[in-house]
Write an enzyme that holds these catalytic residues in place. Structure first.
Site, PDB file in Angstrom:
ATOM      1  N   SER A  89       0.814  -1.215   0.000  1.00  0.00           N
ATOM      2  CA  SER A  89       0.000   0.000   0.000  1.00  0.00           C
ATOM      3  C   SER A  89       0.850   1.268   0.000  1.00  0.00           C
ATOM      4  O   SER A  89       1.626   1.505  -0.908  1.00  0.00           O
ATOM      5  CB  SER A  89      -0.967  -0.025   1.187  1.00  0.00           C
ATOM      6  OG  SER A  89      -1.886   1.033   1.125  1.00  0.00           O
ATOM      7  N   HIS A  90       0.733   2.087   1.048  1.00  0.00           N
ATOM      8  CA  HIS A  90       1.387   3.394   1.101  1.00  0.00           C
ATOM      9  C   HIS A  90       2.787   3.332   1.693  1.00  0.00           C
ATOM     10  O   HIS A  90       3.423   4.371   1.860  1.00  0.00           O
ATOM     11  CB  HIS A  90       0.525   4.352   1.925  1.00  0.00           C
ATOM     12  CG  HIS A  90       0.202   3.840   3.301  1.00  0.00           C
ATOM     13  ND1 HIS A  90      -0.690   2.816   3.513  1.00  0.00           N
ATOM     14  CD2 HIS A  90       0.660   4.196   4.521  1.00  0.00           C
ATOM     15  CE1 HIS A  90      -0.771   2.573   4.804  1.00  0.00           C
ATOM     16  NE2 HIS A  90       0.035   3.400   5.444  1.00  0.00           N
ATOM     17  N   ASP A 106      -1.098   1.307  -4.296  1.00  0.00           N
ATOM     18  CA  ASP A 106      -1.968   0.336  -4.949  1.00  0.00           C
ATOM     19  C   ASP A 106      -3.283   0.932  -5.430  1.00  0.00           C
ATOM     20  O   ASP A 106      -4.177   0.211  -5.864  1.00  0.00           O
ATOM     21  CB  ASP A 106      -2.225  -0.873  -4.049  1.00  0.00           C
ATOM     22  CG  ASP A 106      -2.968  -0.516  -2.772  1.00  0.00           C
ATOM     23  OD1 ASP A 106      -2.772   0.603  -2.250  1.00  0.00           O
ATOM     24  OD2 ASP A 106      -3.740  -1.354  -2.269  1.00  0.00           O
ATOM     25  N   LYS A 143     -11.714  -0.100  -1.041  1.00  0.00           N
ATOM     26  CA  LYS A 143     -11.683   1.344  -1.215  1.00  0.00           C
ATOM     27  C   LYS A 143     -11.140   1.642  -2.603  1.00  0.00           C
ATOM     28  O   LYS A 143     -10.386   0.846  -3.168  1.00  0.00           O
ATOM     29  CB  LYS A 143     -10.845   2.009  -0.119  1.00  0.00           C
ATOM     30  CG  LYS A 143      -9.409   1.530  -0.037  1.00  0.00           C
ATOM     31  CD  LYS A 143      -8.659   2.214   1.102  1.00  0.00           C
ATOM     32  CE  LYS A 143      -8.881   1.568   2.434  1.00  0.00           C
ATOM     33  NZ  LYS A 143      -8.084   0.322   2.623  1.00  0.00           N
ATOM     34  N   ASP A 165      -5.842   2.481  -3.966  1.00  0.00           N
ATOM     35  CA  ASP A 165      -7.124   2.441  -3.258  1.00  0.00           C
ATOM     36  C   ASP A 165      -7.367   3.682  -2.400  1.00  0.00           C
ATOM     37  O   ASP A 165      -8.514   4.008  -2.099  1.00  0.00           O
ATOM     38  CB  ASP A 165      -7.264   1.162  -2.430  1.00  0.00           C
ATOM     39  CG  ASP A 165      -6.198   0.997  -1.354  1.00  0.00           C
ATOM     40  OD1 ASP A 165      -5.229   1.785  -1.344  1.00  0.00           O
ATOM     41  OD2 ASP A 165      -6.329   0.063  -0.541  1.00  0.00           O
ATOM     42  N   ARG A 166      -6.314   4.405  -2.034  1.00  0.00           N
ATOM     43  CA  ARG A 166      -6.486   5.610  -1.226  1.00  0.00           C
ATOM     44  C   ARG A 166      -6.413   6.860  -2.095  1.00  0.00           C
ATOM     45  O   ARG A 166      -5.791   6.848  -3.154  1.00  0.00           O
ATOM     46  CB  ARG A 166      -5.423   5.681  -0.126  1.00  0.00           C
ATOM     47  CG  ARG A 166      -5.449   4.514   0.837  1.00  0.00           C
ATOM     48  CD  ARG A 166      -4.245   4.541   1.759  1.00  0.00           C
ATOM     49  NE  ARG A 166      -4.085   3.283   2.465  1.00  0.00           N
ATOM     50  CZ  ARG A 166      -4.296   3.100   3.771  1.00  0.00           C
ATOM     51  NH1 ARG A 166      -4.670   4.122   4.509  1.00  0.00           N
ATOM     52  NH2 ARG A 166      -4.125   1.922   4.326  1.00  0.00           N
ATOM     53  N   ASP A 226      -2.273   6.421  -3.462  1.00  0.00           N
ATOM     54  CA  ASP A 226      -1.183   5.664  -2.841  1.00  0.00           C
ATOM     55  C   ASP A 226      -0.676   4.600  -3.809  1.00  0.00           C
ATOM     56  O   ASP A 226      -1.071   4.560  -4.977  1.00  0.00           O
ATOM     57  CB  ASP A 226      -1.639   5.056  -1.516  1.00  0.00           C
ATOM     58  CG  ASP A 226      -2.670   3.960  -1.694  1.00  0.00           C
ATOM     59  OD1 ASP A 226      -3.296   3.895  -2.771  1.00  0.00           O
ATOM     60  OD2 ASP A 226      -2.865   3.144  -0.769  1.00  0.00           O
TER      61      ASP A 226
END
Length: 562
Positions: free
Chosen positions: A121-122, A292, A391, A294-295, A290
């Site tokens: 992720s982030h 991947d 998300k 999703d954010r 981010d």
């Protein structure tokens, strides 16, 4: 692609004690995956072994990642092990790339048994960064705790794994590949799919692309600036925003996925170039994603920041600007418990059911599968709807653009109108990182004893000219209205009579220490145009005093504020 029969091997291994997957799967430093023999293989085998052989034999599994360092190695190993474990088909994004929301979309489209997402992720990428593995189930959403617990238990006792080491997949060519194996299973198939198309087609059926194109391309267009942070969102941004909706190429930056994300964490809070661009006043709308995809982070002209909590509340209040909801209606709203209560006020005004869940998208997914939920969000830059079970950063951007197209106001004016209508939840999160684990756990235990004592309710705290009276205090517990499962110890809450809140959570532990998070949510019905930190100062003072965190950790402030 035809090959001769490929050998399937069973390889002896030994378990590792630290492969417990969290809310977002297993995340560790790349160096650990590289240094420990079969560390990756053990966890992948544990995922496959958690699925009954009768269910996985001949099944379809989706695979992809955010392109970070170690992604291709992990894809090769995962495909080899899928073949050896009886999976019939693996669907992989072109070049091994799939955003998290797109992978959820592909799982649902192809009715796969699940999917494996290779992302941290982030968190930073590269050889010195992090790598992660997350298992999503057949609904496209993250595995529930019962499944992740099963994976962990298998990982603690694993003695062998199955692999087809001679199997090689071409990730560069879209199309189907077939392999014969020396086992009882049918020929194993791999399908390389366009990483963007299935997801883009889903969005075409949710938003009015003609209206958005008019907003972004034709006369009186608005100027947008989007930063993909060298993460997986780049190809999606270029295809959808530029090629389909007509945004100039100069509107998007950092759209080439890189193994190290250009040397900075793929976290919207690090999008310094975007923030500076927006402060120049040259752009009307800004967004960042981010690693991947999703954010999301939303900005307005002159750098005005839309908090994730406000973002989901504004989308909820303007939800029928999105054609999808005109057709389906709105079944419910939801937010994670630490997220500000701004969404609650929209739900109350519109008489739409509001669910308050623990942190973790799987709780939203359960409500969506039961037809109870249409829109949800969390304070850590996550927003989404029931079109997938993750998300979705780009969905949130298109939702905001749909609102801008309908209202023809600036981001700032939309925010101000919202606050005037509902009041404002001033909100922030303080992160105290790498706190000694024993100290952090002791603090949370003492704090729970303090706030759950009957005498704590109705206590009054005075700071400067403000007085806060405790109305409720507890350790948040959630009973899922769909399956009645109970999730306990989800965070300590102090709720005041004016609707303001202080929340404490122990977010995670590692060899480097624990992270203590304090969430401050201060509600103002009329005083809505003030400086955020000034308005939050009284509650922040109370939060630190009650927890004695600075005294316990000998720190004068948090290491991170978001």
């Amino acid at each position: 692609m035809d090959t001769g029969p490929l050998q399937v091997l069973t390889v002896a291994t030994a378990p590792y004690p630290d492969q417990r997957p969290g809310t977002s799967g297993l995340r560790k430093r790349v160096s650990l995956f590289q240094a420990r023999p079969y560390y990756l293989h053990n966890f992948i085998q544990s995922i496959f072994s958690s699925i009954d052989l009768r269910d996985r034999q001949g099944s379809t599994v989706v695979l992809g990642g955010d392109g970070r360092f170690f992604n291709r190695t992990a894809i090769e190993v995962t495909v080899q092990m899928a073949a050896a474990n009886g999976v019939g088909r693996v669907i992989i994004g072109h070049h091994g790339i799939l955003s998290t929301p797109a992978l959820s979309c592909v799982i649902r489209k192809y009715k796969a048994i699940g999917g494996i997402i290779l992302t941290a992720s982030h968190n930073p990428g590269g050889p010195e960064g992090y790598f992660g593995i997350k298992f999503n189930v057949a609904n496209g959403g993250p595995a529930k705790e019962a499944i992740t617990n099963k994976i962990f238990q298998i990982s603690r006792a694993i003695e062998e794994f199955a692999i087809c080491p001679g199997l090689r997949v071409d990730l560069t060519t879209v199309g189907k590949q077939s392999f014969d194996l020396e086992n009882k299973f049918k020929p194993f198939k791999v399908e390389i799919v366009d990483s963007v198309e299935s997801y883009a087609n889903l969005l075409r059926n949710i938003f009015d692309f003609a209206t958005l194109k008019e907003l972004l391309f034709k006369e009186n267009q608005i100027k947008i600036r989007v930063d993909a942070m060298h993460g997986v969102a780049g190809p999606y941004v270029k295809r959808i925003l530029c090629e389909e909706l007509g945004c100039p190429a100069t509107s998007v930056i950092n759209c080439t996925p890189l193994e190290d994300f250009g040397g900075q964490p793929p976290n919207p809070t690090y999008a310094a170039d975007l923030v500076e661009d927006m402060r120049s006043g040259l752009w009307d709308f800004g967004a960042a994603f981010d690693g991947d995809g999703d954010r999301n982070m939303i900005l307005g002209r002159n750098g005005i920041f839309v908090s994730p909590s406000d973002s989901v509340a504004v989308i909820a209040d303007n939800i029928f600007c999105i054609p999808y909801f005109q057709q389906t209606g709105v079944r419910g709203f939801a937010r994670s418990m630490p997220t500000s209560a701004a969404l609650d006020r929209v739900a109350k005004a519109t008489k739409i059911q509001l669910y308050e869940t623990p942190t973790g998208w799987k709780f939203f997914g359960n409500l969506m599968d039961a037809g109870c939920l249409s829109l949800c969000g969390e304070e850590s830059f996550g927003t989404g709807s029931d079109h997938v079970r993750e998300k979705d950063g780009l969905w949130a951007v298109l939702a905001w653009l749909s609102i801008l197209a309908a209202r023809r106001q600036s981001v700032e004016d939309i925010l101000k109108d919202h606050w005037l209508k509902y009041g404002r939840n001033y909100y922030t999160r303080y992160d105290y990182e790498n706190v000694d684990i024993d100290t952090a756990c002791e603090m949370m235990e003492d704090l729970e004893i303090l706030i759950t004592d009957k005498s704590f309710v109705r206590q009054r705290f005075a700071v400067e000219d403000k007085i806060f009276q405790v109305e409720k205090a507890d350790n948040f517990e959630y009973t899922d209205p769909v399956d009645s499962t109970i999730s306990r110890n989800q965070g300590l809450r102090i709720i005041f009579s004016d609707g303001s809140r202080i929340i404490y959570r122990l977010s995670g532990t590692s060899s480097e220490g624990a992270t203590v998070r304090i969430y401050i949510d201060s509600y103002e019905q009329h005083n809505v145009f003030q400086d955020t930190q000034v308005m939050l100062s009284p509650l922040a003072t109370i939060a630190v005093k009650i927890s004695q965190l600075h005294h316990r950790t000998r720190r004068t402030g948090p290491s991170v504020i978001t």
